[in-house]
Design a protein around this motif. Structure first.
Motif, PDB file in Angstrom:
ATOM      1  N   GLY A   1       0.820  -1.203   0.000  1.00  0.00           N
ATOM      2  CA  GLY A   1       0.000   0.000   0.000  1.00  0.00           C
ATOM      3  C   GLY A   1       0.853   1.252   0.000  1.00  0.00           C
ATOM      4  O   GLY A   1       2.080   1.219  -0.139  1.00  0.00           O
ATOM      5  N   ARG A   2       0.184   2.347   0.160  1.00  0.00           N
ATOM      6  CA  ARG A   2       0.837   3.644   0.120  1.00  0.00           C
ATOM      7  C   ARG A   2       0.513   4.376   1.413  1.00  0.00           C
ATOM      8  O   ARG A   2      -0.635   4.396   1.860  1.00  0.00           O
ATOM      9  CB  ARG A   2       0.305   4.412  -1.077  1.00  0.00           C
ATOM     10  N   MET A   3       1.537   4.977   2.004  1.00  0.00           N
ATOM     11  CA  MET A   3       1.342   5.736   3.222  1.00  0.00           C
ATOM     12  C   MET A   3       1.679   7.195   2.944  1.00  0.00           C
ATOM     13  O   MET A   3       2.796   7.510   2.535  1.00  0.00           O
ATOM     14  CB  MET A   3       2.222   5.215   4.348  1.00  0.00           C
ATOM     15  N   ARG A   4       0.687   8.041   3.142  1.00  0.00           N
ATOM     16  CA  ARG A   4       0.892   9.471   2.983  1.00  0.00           C
ATOM     17  C   ARG A   4       0.724  10.119   4.342  1.00  0.00           C
ATOM     18  O   ARG A   4      -0.247   9.849   5.048  1.00  0.00           O
ATOM     19  CB  ARG A   4      -0.111  10.056   2.004  1.00  0.00           C
ATOM     20  N   ALA A   5       1.661  10.987   4.697  1.00  0.00           N
ATOM     21  CA  ALA A   5       1.601  11.624   6.009  1.00  0.00           C
ATOM     22  C   ALA A   5       2.308  12.970   5.943  1.00  0.00           C
ATOM     23  O   ALA A   5       3.082  13.244   5.028  1.00  0.00           O
ATOM     24  CB  ALA A   5       2.257  10.737   7.055  1.00  0.00           C
ATOM     25  N   VAL A   6       2.027  13.776   6.928  1.00  0.00           N
ATOM     26  CA  VAL A   6       2.721  15.046   7.102  1.00  0.00           C
ATOM     27  C   VAL A   6       3.502  14.933   8.398  1.00  0.00           C
ATOM     28  O   VAL A   6       2.941  14.606   9.453  1.00  0.00           O
ATOM     29  CB  VAL A   6       1.728  16.230   7.161  1.00  0.00           C
ATOM     30  N   GLN A   7       4.790  15.178   8.310  1.00  0.00           N
ATOM     31  CA  GLN A   7       5.659  15.052   9.464  1.00  0.00           C
ATOM     32  C   GLN A   7       6.006  16.446   9.973  1.00  0.00           C
ATOM     33  O   GLN A   7       6.443  17.308   9.207  1.00  0.00           O
ATOM     34  CB  GLN A   7       6.929  14.289   9.072  1.00  0.00           C
ATOM     35  N   ASN A   8       5.808  16.674  11.251  1.00  0.00           N
ATOM     36  CA  ASN A   8       6.181  17.940  11.874  1.00  0.00           C
ATOM     37  C   ASN A   8       7.583  17.814  12.453  1.00  0.00           C
ATOM     38  O   ASN A   8       7.837  16.938  13.285  1.00  0.00           O
ATOM     39  CB  ASN A   8       5.198  18.315  12.988  1.00  0.00           C
TER      40      ASN A   8
ATOM     41  N   SER B   1      11.635  25.097  12.766  1.00  0.00           N
ATOM     42  CA  SER B   1      10.598  24.075  12.707  1.00  0.00           C
ATOM     43  C   SER B   1       9.892  24.171  11.355  1.00  0.00           C
ATOM     44  O   SER B   1       9.738  25.248  10.791  1.00  0.00           O
ATOM     45  CB  SER B   1       9.591  24.253  13.850  1.00  0.00           C
ATOM     46  N   HIS B   2       9.511  23.024  10.835  1.00  0.00           N
ATOM     47  CA  HIS B   2       8.855  22.975   9.534  1.00  0.00           C
ATOM     48  C   HIS B   2       8.074  21.669   9.403  1.00  0.00           C
ATOM     49  O   HIS B   2       8.147  20.804  10.276  1.00  0.00           O
ATOM     50  CB  HIS B   2       9.887  23.110   8.394  1.00  0.00           C
ATOM     51  N   THR B   3       7.314  21.542   8.325  1.00  0.00           N
ATOM     52  CA  THR B   3       6.601  20.297   8.044  1.00  0.00           C
ATOM     53  C   THR B   3       7.158  19.689   6.770  1.00  0.00           C
ATOM     54  O   THR B   3       7.745  20.378   5.931  1.00  0.00           O
ATOM     55  CB  THR B   3       5.082  20.540   7.868  1.00  0.00           C
ATOM     56  N   ARG B   4       6.977  18.391   6.663  1.00  0.00           N
ATOM     57  CA  ARG B   4       7.480  17.651   5.509  1.00  0.00           C
ATOM     58  C   ARG B   4       6.417  16.659   5.084  1.00  0.00           C
ATOM     59  O   ARG B   4       5.859  15.946   5.922  1.00  0.00           O
ATOM     60  CB  ARG B   4       8.761  16.938   5.952  1.00  0.00           C
TER      61      ARG B   4
END
Length: 164
Positions: A100-107, A124-127
């Motif tokens: 499967g595919r995992m999509r996420a936003v990392q802080n 600090s940023h998001t990825r």
């Protein structure tokens, strides 16, 4: 003249049924564990897992085996008289088993790092992360596993009725 007592077929059937459930639990858990040993799953035929695309810190290490947590977590989740459900409570097991595919936003928090001998401040940023996981099945229905259970059951029935 002595009376010949007919065998207690219900007791024999109950004994076979209890032994079959015990044997099936051990046999199936061993079957699923063998998937990790072989590096693939056997249903009608053996399907090897895809190799790693990028090398990691464990050259030559087995696929899906780092801490053996996933492998050792396989267990019987529920059991009734007619059904046994196998599985694991590891949250990432389904992603590896089915792909499967995992999509996420990392802080990412603010931190310091050293680059080229100089200390730098990182804000600090998001990825965004978008990761594809190939299907590496280790648990599921298998025709060969069921054939092995059927053979055991037939042999056990023959053996017990020959003892009468």
């Amino acid at each position: 003249m002595s009376k010949i007592q007919p065998p207690d077929f219900l007791a024999i059937a109950d004994g076979i049924k209890a032994d079959a459930r015990r044997y099936a639990k051990v046999y199936c858990l061993q079957w699923f564990d063998d998937s990790f040993q072989k590096g693939g799953f056997t249903d009608t035929s053996f399907q090897a897992w895809d190799k790693r695309k990028e090398p990691d810190g464990r050259p030559g290490g087995a696929i899906l085996v780092d801490t053996t947590f996933l492998r050792k977590s396989l267990s019987v989740l529920s059991e009734t008289n007619s059904q046994i459900q196998f599985g694991t409570h590891v949250p990432y097991a389904g992603l590896h088993n089915n792909g499967g595919r995992m999509r996420a936003v990392q802080n990412v928090r603010a931190h310091n790092r050293t680059r080229k001998g100089k200390r730098e401040q990182v804000k600090s940023h998001t990825r965004r992360m978008d990761t594809k996981y190939p299907k590496r099945q280790f648990i599921g229905e298998s025709q060969q596993m069921m054939k092995g259970l059927d053979n055991w059951l037939l042999n056990e029935v023959e053996k017990r009725f020959k003892q009468i």
